[in-house]
Every structure is written in structure tokens, then in C-alpha cells.
Design an enzyme around this catalytic site. Structure first.
Site, mmCIF file in Angstrom:
data_model
loop_
_atom_site.group_PDB
_atom_site.id
_atom_site.type_symbol
_atom_site.label_atom_id
_atom_site.label_comp_id
_atom_site.label_asym_id
_atom_site.label_seq_id
_atom_site.Cartn_x
_atom_site.Cartn_y
_atom_site.Cartn_z
ATOM 1 C CB CYS A 240 32.262 14.443 37.198
ATOM 2 S SG CYS A 240 32.433 12.875 36.292
ATOM 3 N NE ARG A 270 42.293 57.034 51.741
ATOM 4 C CZ ARG A 270 42.163 57.911 50.774
ATOM 5 N NH1 ARG A 270 43.178 58.114 49.935
ATOM 6 N NH2 ARG A 270 41.038 58.578 50.602
ATOM 7 N N GLY A 341 37.203 51.932 50.298
ATOM 8 C CA GLY A 341 36.445 53.127 49.934
ATOM 9 C C GLY A 341 36.207 53.197 48.437
ATOM 10 C CD GLU A 365 30.562 22.595 39.091
ATOM 11 O OE1 GLU A 365 29.721 21.690 39.084
ATOM 12 O OE2 GLU A 365 31.423 22.716 38.216
#
Length: 391
Positions: A240, A270, A341, A365
Site C-alpha cells: 500500500c 514587480r 522577496g 512515506e
């Protein structure tokens, strides 16, 4: 500007059906997750309200066939995992715990009666499952589990504790792994059984829009037919886990891609020193580095998906994707944050959230260290850690 890097025409390697599955899940995330995830994360809210919609998408037990399960390919499931994690790692974890762990355990190891009783309801999102393997004292070493199941007349009695169990506090059924006199076995435990208690772990700095729990099992009495008849030894649990690890190899690419897209869009808007920061060489280098890592990770994931669909995927190959792609995703999201930033630490932008989530993903996992040693053993033929008890 291309917000989804596709330098190698990745889409050409997908079938029309695979692209349709991906685009359908992507649209769901765009409408039902992306506008709300920052608030959910800030409030540590697990969005149970998306469960019916996810069930409608057919992502619960997506790779399983019969019993109301969708029976889609491994590649389709991987693409869905990628789109879900582009929204948030917690969303992909919900689908992974439900389908790759709990439903897969029942599908692989359950009786016909158990499959009929649970899988159709779980596929429809009407019942939620969890998978109880990890314990407070045994994470990477499940062979040292202390949870026990003993026969008492016509019943099993379970005692012990589990930790970091996704969805446990909202689950209807728990797959619990316990040591018996005959070895490790799996059991289906309805969560309303007396003696079963699940407590969410809080506060958390990662996976805040997700649920992980402590489970206490105190004289939990079950009928004999609660045992999963084909779950024999830890290998049954690992079967599984490998499905979940496969999905992670795809999912983390989604977190990386979303972070890249956020940084690219920001860099185009920006302005500093009279021009968009996307015009600066160092910014372009960051964007190129991120795009290359995403491209490589997608190719690794797709290769694993094709192998899985062909029935040829090996456990060490899953470790390649879980280790390499998670590392790459972490590097990408951290680099994306630097382009943003100071604004990058606000909830308005996703990379910092993805970065925090991926610190959990790299641990569950199988940690980086465990997958490194799996690959080391494959390359050298020499296991560098104690082999798991096969019983």
C-alpha cells in the site's frame, strides 16, 4: 510568459484521455481550492467541504478497478496527484490516504465481503478511511511496532498507539496494523468501536490544511472477520505504501510548478530600477533553473507511470521518484520564494506554504535517508540497515 514550463513538449507524451483527466482536476483545483487555500491554511482548517467534489472527479481509489472504483491508469492518477498538490499538499494527501492506503489495503488484502461493504462507499466519498501503521516509537522502522492484537474467544482485542495518521479523526474505518502471535496482520476497525480514539496533532507548522492524528487503541474488541485475510506480514503494508509513494513522486511536481508559476507572474509585474525584475539576468537564471528541475521531475514521474501501467514498476524505482522529485521540488519552491522577496512570506503567495508542506512530504512515506538506503542497497547489493521483519 508560460506559467507552466514545457520546454520539452511534455504534453505530446500524453494521450488525449490523460490530458483530459489532468485538465479536469486542474479546473477543479482552480475553482474550488485555489481561491480558499490561503485562508484554510492560515486557520488550520481541513476542507471537508471539498470531499464530495473530489469524489465526483473520481479521484478516490482512482487506480483501482471494480467495486465502484474508477479504474483509471497509473499515469492518470499521477497527473491528478500533480494537479491536486499544485493546490496544496494536504489535498493530495487526502486523496492518497483514502485511495492509495486505506482503499488499496482493502482492495488488495480484504475479503469479498469487506470490499463490498467499504470500497463503493469510499469511492463515493461517503466513507473516509485512514491507515494506521506508524507509531510514536516506530516511524522508519515499522518492524518494531508494539501495537498488538490477541485472540480472545471469538474476537480480536487490539491495544497500542499510532501516530501521524492522516484523516483519523474524521475517518469511518481505520486500517490498523498490529503484531499477533503469527506475525503482523491488518485489521479493519470501525472508528466508533469502543476503545478507539483519534486526536488531531496540533499546532503544526506544516500541512495545516490537513489532518494528522494520534490514535489510541485500548481493549478494542473486534469480530474475527475484522482481520484482512490476505494481509500477511509487513510486506502487505508496504504494498500500500508503494502506491502512496508513487503518487508523491507526481504530486510534489505540482507544488513546484505552482511555485514557479507564482514567481514567474510576480517577476513580470514587480518593477525595480525602472523595469520588471524578470528582465534581470539573475532572476532569469532562477526561473530557468526552476523550469529545468520541473521538466526533469515530470519525466521521472511519467517514466514510473508507464512502468506501473505495464506492470513492471519496481520498489527501488519508486524510491528514485520519491527522493529525487521531492528534493527537486523543495529546491524549486525555496528559489521561487526568493524572487518574491519579502512579499513571499505572506499568505498571498504560495511558495512559502508549499515549502512548509514539503518538509512533511519529504519525511512521510519514507524519509530521504530511508529511500537513499533503499537505492544504496539496490546499487551495491548490500543493505546498510536492518531488514524489516517479513512476518
Amino acid at each position: 510568459m508560460n506559467t507552466v514550463p514545457d520546454l520539452l513538449d511534455f504534453d505530446e507524451m500524453l494521450s488525449a484521455e490523460e490530458r483530459e483527466t489532468r485538465d479536469r482536476v486542474r479546473a477543479f483545483v482552480a475553482e474550488h481550492v485555489r481561491p480558499f487555500i490561503a485562508d484554510w491554511y492560515d486557520r488550520a482548517h481541513f476542507p471537508v467541504e471539498v470531499i464530495p467534489g473530489l469524489a465526483g472527479l473520481g479521484v478516490f481509489g482512482m487506480h483501482l478497478s471494480g467495486y465502484g472504483c474508477p479504474g483509471r491508469t497509473a499515469v492518470e492518477y499521477g497527473l491528478a496527484a500533480m494537479e491536486l498538490e499544485a493546490g496544496d499538499s494536504g489535498l493530495r494527501t487526502l486523496v492518497s490516504v483514502q485511495g492509495s492506503l486505506a482503499m488499496t489495503a482493502i482492495h488488495l488484502h480484504g475479503s469479498e465481503e469487506q470490499k463490498q461493504a467499504w470500497l463503493p462507499r469510499m469511492a463515493r466519498g461517503e466513507a473516509i478511511g485512514c491507515f494506521g501503521l506508524t507509531e510514536p516509537g516506530s516511524g522508519s522502522d515499522p518492524a518494531s511496532m508494539t501495537t498488538r492484537a490477541r485472540r480472545d474467544g471469538d474476537a480480536w482485542v487490539l491495544d497500542g498507539a499510532k501516530r501521524w495518521i492522516g484523516l483519523a479523526s474524521i475517518a469511518d474505518i481505520a486500517v490498523i496494523w498490529a503484531r499477533t502471535d503469527e506475525g503482523v496482520r491488518g485489521f479493519l476497525v470501525p472508528t466508533d468501536t469502543p476503545g478507539f480514539a483519534a486526536t488531531p496533532i496540533a499546532p503544526k507548522m506544516s500541512m495545516r490544511a490537513s489532518i494528522q492524528c494520534d490514535i489510541a487503541l485500548t481493549d478494542v474488541r473486534l469480530p474475527l472477520d475484522a482481520e484482512l485475510p490476505l494481509a500477511r506480514g509487513l510486506g502487505a503494508a508496504f504494498a500500500c505504501l508503494n502506491n502512496a509513494r508513487y503518487g508523491i513522486g507526481w504530486g510534489v511536481v505540482g507544488a513546484a510548478r505552482d511555485s514557479y508559476a507564482t514567481a514567474l507572474a510576480y517577476a513580470g509585474e514587480r518593477r525595480q530600477f525602472g523595469q520588471p525584475i524578470a528582465a534581470f539576468q539573475l532572476t532569469q537564471q532562477k526561473l530557468v533553473d526552476m523550469a529545468l528541475e520541473i521538466e526533469k521531475a515530470q519525466l521521472v514521474a511519467l517514466r514510473l507511470g508507464r512502468l506501473k501501467d505495464a506492470g513492471r514498476l519496481q520498489p527501488h524505482q519508486i524510491s528514485v521518484a520519491k527522493l529525487a522529485n521531492t528534493r527537486a521540488a523543495i529546491a524549486v519552491v525555496r528559489k521561487a520564494r526568493t524572487i518574491l522577496g519579502g512579499n513571499g512570506v505572506t499568505a498571498e503567495y504560495s511558495p512559502m506554504r508549499h515549502a512548509a508542506n514539503l518538509e512533511s512530504v519529504r519525511t512521510y512515506e519514507g524519509t530521504d535517508e530511508i529511500h537513499t538506503l533503499v537505492l544504496g542497497a539496490h546499487l551495491t547489493g548490500i543493505p546498510a540497515f536492518r531488514a524489516a521483519d517479513p512476518s
